[in-house]
Design a protein around this motif. Structure first.
Motif, PDB file in Angstrom:
ATOM      1  N   PHE A 163       0.841  -1.202   0.000  1.00 35.53           N
ATOM      2  CA  PHE A 163       0.000   0.000   0.000  1.00 35.53           C
ATOM      3  C   PHE A 163       0.876   1.252   0.000  1.00 35.53           C
ATOM      4  O   PHE A 163       0.602   2.226  -0.714  1.00 35.53           O
ATOM      5  CB  PHE A 163      -0.917  -0.019   1.228  1.00 35.53           C
ATOM      6  CG  PHE A 163      -1.897   1.113   1.275  1.00 35.53           C
ATOM      7  CD1 PHE A 163      -3.047   1.096   0.495  1.00 35.53           C
ATOM      8  CD2 PHE A 163      -1.687   2.206   2.108  1.00 35.53           C
ATOM      9  CE1 PHE A 163      -3.958   2.149   0.526  1.00 35.53           C
ATOM     10  CE2 PHE A 163      -2.584   3.250   2.153  1.00 35.53           C
ATOM     11  CZ  PHE A 163      -3.726   3.224   1.365  1.00 35.53           C
ATOM     12  N   ARG A 164       1.939   1.231   0.802  1.00 31.76           N
ATOM     13  CA  ARG A 164       2.837   2.385   0.848  1.00 31.76           C
ATOM     14  C   ARG A 164       3.629   2.527  -0.459  1.00 31.76           C
ATOM     15  O   ARG A 164       3.929   3.640  -0.897  1.00 31.76           O
ATOM     16  CB  ARG A 164       3.794   2.249   2.028  1.00 31.76           C
ATOM     17  CG  ARG A 164       3.122   2.367   3.389  1.00 31.76           C
ATOM     18  CD  ARG A 164       4.161   2.272   4.512  1.00 31.76           C
ATOM     19  NE  ARG A 164       3.581   2.576   5.798  1.00 31.76           N
ATOM     20  CZ  ARG A 164       3.088   1.661   6.626  1.00 31.76           C
ATOM     21  NH1 ARG A 164       3.114   0.376   6.268  1.00 31.76           N
ATOM     22  NH2 ARG A 164       2.578   2.002   7.786  1.00 31.76           N
ATOM     23  N   LEU A 165       3.981   1.387  -1.062  1.00 32.98           N
ATOM     24  CA  LEU A 165       4.738   1.435  -2.314  1.00 32.98           C
ATOM     25  C   LEU A 165       3.951   2.088  -3.437  1.00 32.98           C
ATOM     26  O   LEU A 165       4.539   2.654  -4.368  1.00 32.98           O
ATOM     27  CB  LEU A 165       5.152   0.018  -2.726  1.00 32.98           C
ATOM     28  CG  LEU A 165       6.270  -0.653  -1.921  1.00 32.98           C
ATOM     29  CD1 LEU A 165       6.470  -2.088  -2.385  1.00 32.98           C
ATOM     30  CD2 LEU A 165       7.568   0.127  -2.050  1.00 32.98           C
ATOM     31  N   GLN A 166       2.626   2.012  -3.394  1.00 32.94           N
ATOM     32  CA  GLN A 166       1.820   2.658  -4.422  1.00 32.94           C
ATOM     33  C   GLN A 166       2.104   4.154  -4.484  1.00 32.94           C
ATOM     34  O   GLN A 166       2.006   4.774  -5.541  1.00 32.94           O
ATOM     35  CB  GLN A 166       0.332   2.418  -4.149  1.00 32.94           C
ATOM     36  CG  GLN A 166      -0.110   0.985  -4.389  1.00 32.94           C
ATOM     37  CD  GLN A 166      -1.592   0.790  -4.136  1.00 32.94           C
ATOM     38  OE1 GLN A 166      -2.212   1.520  -3.365  1.00 32.94           O
ATOM     39  NE2 GLN A 166      -2.180  -0.209  -4.787  1.00 32.94           N
ATOM     40  N   ARG A 167       2.489   4.715  -3.347  1.00 32.00           N
ATOM     41  CA  ARG A 167       2.800   6.135  -3.306  1.00 32.00           C
ATOM     42  C   ARG A 167       4.285   6.409  -3.491  1.00 32.00           C
ATOM     43  O   ARG A 167       4.675   7.373  -4.163  1.00 32.00           O
ATOM     44  CB  ARG A 167       2.327   6.713  -1.967  1.00 32.00           C
ATOM     45  CG  ARG A 167       2.666   8.186  -1.761  1.00 32.00           C
ATOM     46  CD  ARG A 167       2.088   8.721  -0.468  1.00 32.00           C
ATOM     47  NE  ARG A 167       2.687   8.079   0.700  1.00 32.00           N
ATOM     48  CZ  ARG A 167       2.062   7.207   1.473  1.00 32.00           C
ATOM     49  NH1 ARG A 167       0.822   6.844   1.190  1.00 32.00           N
ATOM     50  NH2 ARG A 167       2.668   6.669   2.519  1.00 32.00           N
TER      51      ARG A 167
END
Length: 495
Positions: free
Chosen positions: A293-297
């Protein structure tokens, strides 16, 4: 089925005694002493670890680190030390003469040359020059850019290893053991020290393209795997084509808010599963979902090079903006450590030159020389080199004798584990020095041998870790990266 009964079924005899029975003595001792050493360490480090996605282990680092991060440039296939760093001018006198038996000493050979009737000496065809203020001898034809940074690096000319074939040798240099199943050095480091960045993995891996026509060896994920450590400490491989991470983006019609709600619900279910069975892999899944989820940003921002100055891009060469190249990977490595990532590993294949070595080695160096030097210079210009350890090397070296046909312009070299060259730069390393010596044939170490485990002990030391104290229970043993045999930090190369 009753959950408690199911839990007992899933518990092995060894786990029972390790987790319960044999710990009663420790509990009793702690009661007698009135306090627990582990408890003191946990409470001491708790404030600094609060809110961290990748916290360090309690009590880590063991001592004041000189480096905060490591970039490991692995030249897969075994670069020829004779044609890069180990200058042997007297070899010209022995061209096409058989390697003296006293030098070979009955040492084992690979099956690719053990059947040769002759072992003709093949001097390097390249011109060596002394570079930098330190006067380091280096192949100035193939490594003109690296020659510019010799005052920043420590060349170790006496590295040796146990394995003579690629897969076990690569597994050994990366995990400290020829047998698969052990954690990689990157996994050990991320396990012990964690990472300062909550939005990126602690350990990132690149496997860039290599020049066409090279003898590229297969590489395996065990080189960045976590072995018997929890799988959340495995390296995350960023792809060089298409999406850096597969299936990272939400499908059409799914918003970030929708994804957040789904993950919250899934995490609650996983938390219940962990409370019920205590399987550490459940926690790994929770952390992986959250990291995705954090990697999406964070990944789109990481890979956006539009704000990199042209002068910086030129340092890395013409391929700096081409995803999947070594140059692009090197530039992203700098951006990763700049953002607090602990370990970055770049594995460049094609260094296995059994024949046509001058051409193939030339291709490999042309692909990596400028980006490697550019990385060190870029780190130094940003004030990051003092806290970033850069390591360059392969899994073994090459023989002084030629494999197959020998001419002045063309030759090949077989695998040679007895000695090879690696270099280190940055956090905790003295620049402009060399360590170790070999004989006139670059066949045997004659001074200051450095085993692969010594090298790994030194890397850990620069990061503030005592390799003797960094252990994990595995199959009844206190396993460590540097193995059970004696290994020592290479103190002469330390700043």
């Amino acid at each position: 089925m009753d959950p408690l009964f199911q839990q007992h079924l899933l518990t092995t005899r060894r786990q029972f005694f390790g987790d319960v029975g044999l710990r009663f003595g420790g509990v009793a001792l702690a009661m007698l002493l009135g306090q627990s050493v582990a408890g003191r360490r946990a409470s001491a480090s708790a404030p600094s670890a609060a809110g961290m996605v990748h916290p360090p282990l309690p009590g880590f680092p063991n001592h004041r680190p000189r480096a905060k991060a490591v970039i490991y440039l692995h030249m897969n296939g075994g670069p020829s030390q004779i044609d890069t760093w180990d200058y042997k001018p007297r070899l010209a006198e022995f061209f096409d003469k058989d390697l003296p038996p006293s030098v070979q000493g009955g040492q084992r050979l690979s099956t690719m040359t053990s059947g040769q009737t002759r072992f003709p000496v093949a001097p390097s065809k390249y011109k060596f020059e002394q570079a930098g203020q330190c006067g380091r001898w280096v192949n100035a034809e193939l490594l003109p850019h690296t020659a510019r940074i010799v005052d920043d690096i420590a060349v170790i000319k006496s590295v040796h290893t146990n394995a003579i074939n690629h897969d076990p040798a690569c597994t050994f240099v990366m995990t400290g053991n020829e047998i698969p199943g052990r954690p990689s050095i990157g996994s050990w480091i991320s396990y012990g020290l964690g990472s300062e960045n909550n939005d990126l993995p602690a350990f990132v891996v690149f496997t860039p393209r290599f020049p066409d026509g090279s003898n590229g060896q297969a590489i395996y994920s065990r080189m960045w795997g976590s072995g018997f450590l929890p799988t959340k400490y495995s390296g995350v491989a960023l792809r060089g084509a298409g999406d850096p991470v597969l299936y990272l983006q939400n499908p059409d019609g799914v918003s970030a808010d929708d994804r957040r709600v789904m993950l919250d619900s899934l995490n609650k279910l996983n938390a219940k599963g962990f409370a019920r069975f205590g399987d550490p892999e459940t926690q790994t899944r929770i952390s992986q979902y959250e990291m995705a989820f954090r990697l999406q940003r964070s990944v789109p921002e990481l890979t956006d090079l539009s704000n990199e100055p042209q002068g910086v891009l030129k340092l890395y060469g013409p391929n700096a903006t081409k995803p999947g190249t070594f140059a692009h990977s090197a530039l992203l490595a700098r951006r990763l450590v700049e953002r607090g990532v602990r370990v970055v590993q770049i594995l460049h294949r094609g260094w296995d030159q059994h024949g046509d070595l001058p051409k193939q080695l030339g291709n490999q160096c042309a692909d990596t020389d400028q980006p490697t030097a550019g990385l060190v210079m870029d780190l130094k210009a940003r004030g990051l080199l003092d806290e970033t350890l850069v390591v360059w090397g392969g899994e073994f070296g090459r023989t002084v004798y030629s494999q197959g046909t020998l001419t002045h312009e063309n030759y090949g070299r077989d695998h040679h584990p007895r000695n090879f060259c690696m270099w280190m730069a940055g956090g905790g390393i003295r620049g402009g020095i060399s360590h170790g010596e070999t004989d006139d044939f670059s066949y045997n170490v004659t001074q200051d041998p450095v085993h692969v485990n010594d090298l790994n002990a030194t890397i850990l030391h620069c990061l503030g870790i005592d390799h003797l104290r960094f252990t994990q229970k595995f199959q009844g043993l206190d396993a460590r990266l540097t193995g059970v045999e004696a290994a020592s930090v290479v103190t002469p190369i330390l700043a």
